[in-house]
Scaffold this active site. Structure first.
Site, PDB file in Angstrom:
ATOM      1  N   GLY A   1       6.538   9.553   9.865  1.00 45.90           N
ATOM      2  CA  GLY A   1       5.679   9.025   8.790  1.00 45.90           C
ATOM      3  C   GLY A   1       4.186   9.214   9.018  1.00 45.90           C
TER       4      GLY A   1
ATOM      5  N   ARG B   1      11.687   0.782   7.977  1.00 47.41           N
ATOM      6  CA  ARG B   1      12.223   0.492   9.301  1.00 47.41           C
ATOM      7  C   ARG B   1      13.742   0.623   9.240  1.00 47.41           C
ATOM      8  NH1 ARG B   1       8.022   1.404  11.149  1.00 47.41           N
ATOM      9  NH2 ARG B   1       6.693   0.136  12.494  1.00 47.41           N
TER      10      ARG B   1
ATOM     11  N   ARG C   1       0.815  -1.231   0.000  1.00 44.51           N
ATOM     12  CA  ARG C   1       0.000   0.000   0.000  1.00 44.51           C
ATOM     13  C   ARG C   1       0.840   1.269   0.000  1.00 44.51           C
ATOM     14  NH1 ARG C   1      -3.827  -3.084   3.305  1.00 44.51           N
ATOM     15  NH2 ARG C   1      -2.230  -3.005   4.897  1.00 44.51           N
TER      16      ARG C   1
ATOM     17  N   GLU D   1      16.688   3.672  17.044  1.00 39.19           N
ATOM     18  CA  GLU D   1      15.862   4.815  17.446  1.00 39.19           C
ATOM     19  C   GLU D   1      15.674   4.851  18.955  1.00 39.19           C
ATOM     20  OE1 GLU D   1      12.115   5.120  15.330  1.00 39.19           O
ATOM     21  OE2 GLU D   1      13.110   4.554  13.483  1.00 39.19           O
TER      22      GLU D   1
ATOM     23  N   HIS E   1      11.099   9.890  12.764  1.00 46.36           N
ATOM     24  CA  HIS E   1      10.001   8.913  12.580  1.00 46.36           C
ATOM     25  C   HIS E   1       8.629   9.617  12.537  1.00 46.36           C
ATOM     26  CE1 HIS E   1       9.034   4.371  13.183  1.00 46.36           C
ATOM     27  NE2 HIS E   1       8.130   4.950  12.414  1.00 46.36           N
TER      28      HIS E   1
HETATM   29  C1  DGY Z   1       3.985   2.313  11.817  1.00 47.39           C
HETATM   30  O1  DGY Z   1       2.789   2.390  12.136  1.00 47.39           O
HETATM   31  O2  DGY Z   1       4.525   1.228  11.613  1.00 47.39           O
HETATM   32  C2  DGY Z   1       4.716   3.574  11.613  1.00 47.39           C
HETATM   33  O3  DGY Z   1       6.076   3.371  11.467  1.00 47.39           O
HETATM   34  C3  DGY Z   1       4.433   4.578  12.680  1.00 47.39           C
HETATM   35  O4  DGY Z   1       4.637   5.820  12.070  1.00 47.39           O
END
Ligand code: DGY
Length: 323
Positions: free
Chosen positions: A291, A242, A158, A271, A289
């Site tokens: 995202g 990751r 996705r 991290e 991080h």
């Molecule tokens: C996740 O949900 O795996 C993300 O890395 C968090 O931002």
């Protein structure tokens, strides 16, 4: 009937904490400090469900605690490499995650990093704030053009496809990808994707490489000295997947020696620690991080954890069960 007891390991957005407190007998982590392994074990002993985040290590040892009461681990995150899923299965624990709701925002961060690294935006910002800017000139801070270049996507799930969609339809990029489990042809065509047979084929051809594979033993250090050496010298590497997927020491060496041109990282091997070697480099953009870090997405993630737990406690199949 008594409400199920749950523990939220960190602060959640307020609407989610309110909802969790309405539906469950919820213990909130008001000071937002990370829970130790012992605190996680205590929680598993005293409540019906633990709601960890992607930074809580739910190991076999934690799950194997004597007198465990919890039956559900509702992870706040789509990635669940923080949980030993095989051990969870062995202990009969159900594990859920939060897919779909963070796809767009994570793809947006990958594009942010790609554009920042290509156009030297981090460096430029430091330049202005450091009061070093002496004015426009034809040779000042030249970056790399993005429009029309080739984007290599490793992992075409996705999020990988959402990045491809933005890059192809927004920036006219050619999209090549490798995924051992490729999606349906219609999904590939929708984002202008072209399949390649190997990671190496993608690395050799792409101007930009973006990583979207899960953290598995097979993908650990997928990007190492050898695979960095397969990329173009002008290549820019983006990692929003990751930290484990990239051998960080090898990446530092490649960025220093010019094996590749630049990188953009939202995730790191250890991290929240970021090595001094990375911090010292100008040709890498570093984000903490981020995202999924928008209000809309984090609320949606919390609500998904709750939805899964509600289904579980009602004796139904949680929609996002991963173990
Ligand atoms: C996740 O949900 O795996 C993300 O890395 C968090 O931002």
């Amino acid at each position: 009937m008594a409400k199920p007891k749950v523990v939220l390991t960190r602060r959640w957005p307020k609407p989610c904490e309110d909802k969790a407190s309405e539906l469950f007998d919820a213990t909130l982590n008001r000071d937002d400090s990370p829970m130790s392994a012992d605190a996680l074990k205590d929680a598993l002993r005293s409540v019906d469900a633990l709601f960890p985040t992607v930074t809580d290590k739910i190991t076999a040892e934690v799950m194997g605690v004597d007198g465990r009461r919890a039956k559900l681990i509702g992870n706040f995150g789509v990635g669940f490499n923080n949980i030993d899923v095989e051990a969870a299965k062995k202990h009969g624990l159900v594990v859920t995650n939060t897919p779909e709701v963070l796809t767009d925002c994570t793809a947006d961060i990958a594009m942010t990093l790609l554009l920042m690294a290509a156009r030297r935006a981090g460096e430029g910002e430091r330049h202005v704030r450091g009061k070093h800017w002496t004015g426009w000139r034809p040779t000042h801070m030249l970056g790399t053009k993005v429009t029309g270049k080739t984007l290599g996507v490793l992992g075409f799930g996705r999020i990988g496809r959402a990045v491809a969609h933005r890059a192809h339809h927004g920036f006219g990029m050619k999209i090549i990808f490798h995924d051992p489990f490729p999606p349906q042809d219609a999904d590939i065509e929708a984002v202008g994707g072209e399949k390649r047979d190997s990671t190496e084929a993608v690395l050799r051809e792409a101007d930009f490489i973006t990583l979207h594979c899960p953290a598995l033993p097979e993908t650990r250090h997928l990007i190492d000295a050898k695979t960095l050496g397969q990329m173009k010298k002008s290549a820019i590497l983006i990692n929003t997947a990751r930290g484990d997927v990239v051998d960080e020491a090898a990446l530092v060496a490649a960025l220093k020696s010019g094996t590749i041109a630049a990188a953009g990282l939202d995730v790191f091997e250890r991290e929240p620690s970021v090595t001094e070697a990375l911090l010292a480099l100008d040709n890498v953009v570093l984000l903490p991080h981020l995202g999924s870090a928008t209000t809309e997405t984090r609320v949606a993630m919390g609500m998904k954890v709750i939805e899964n737990a509600e289904a579980f406690f009602a004796g139904k199949a949680p929609p996002n069960r991963v173990a």
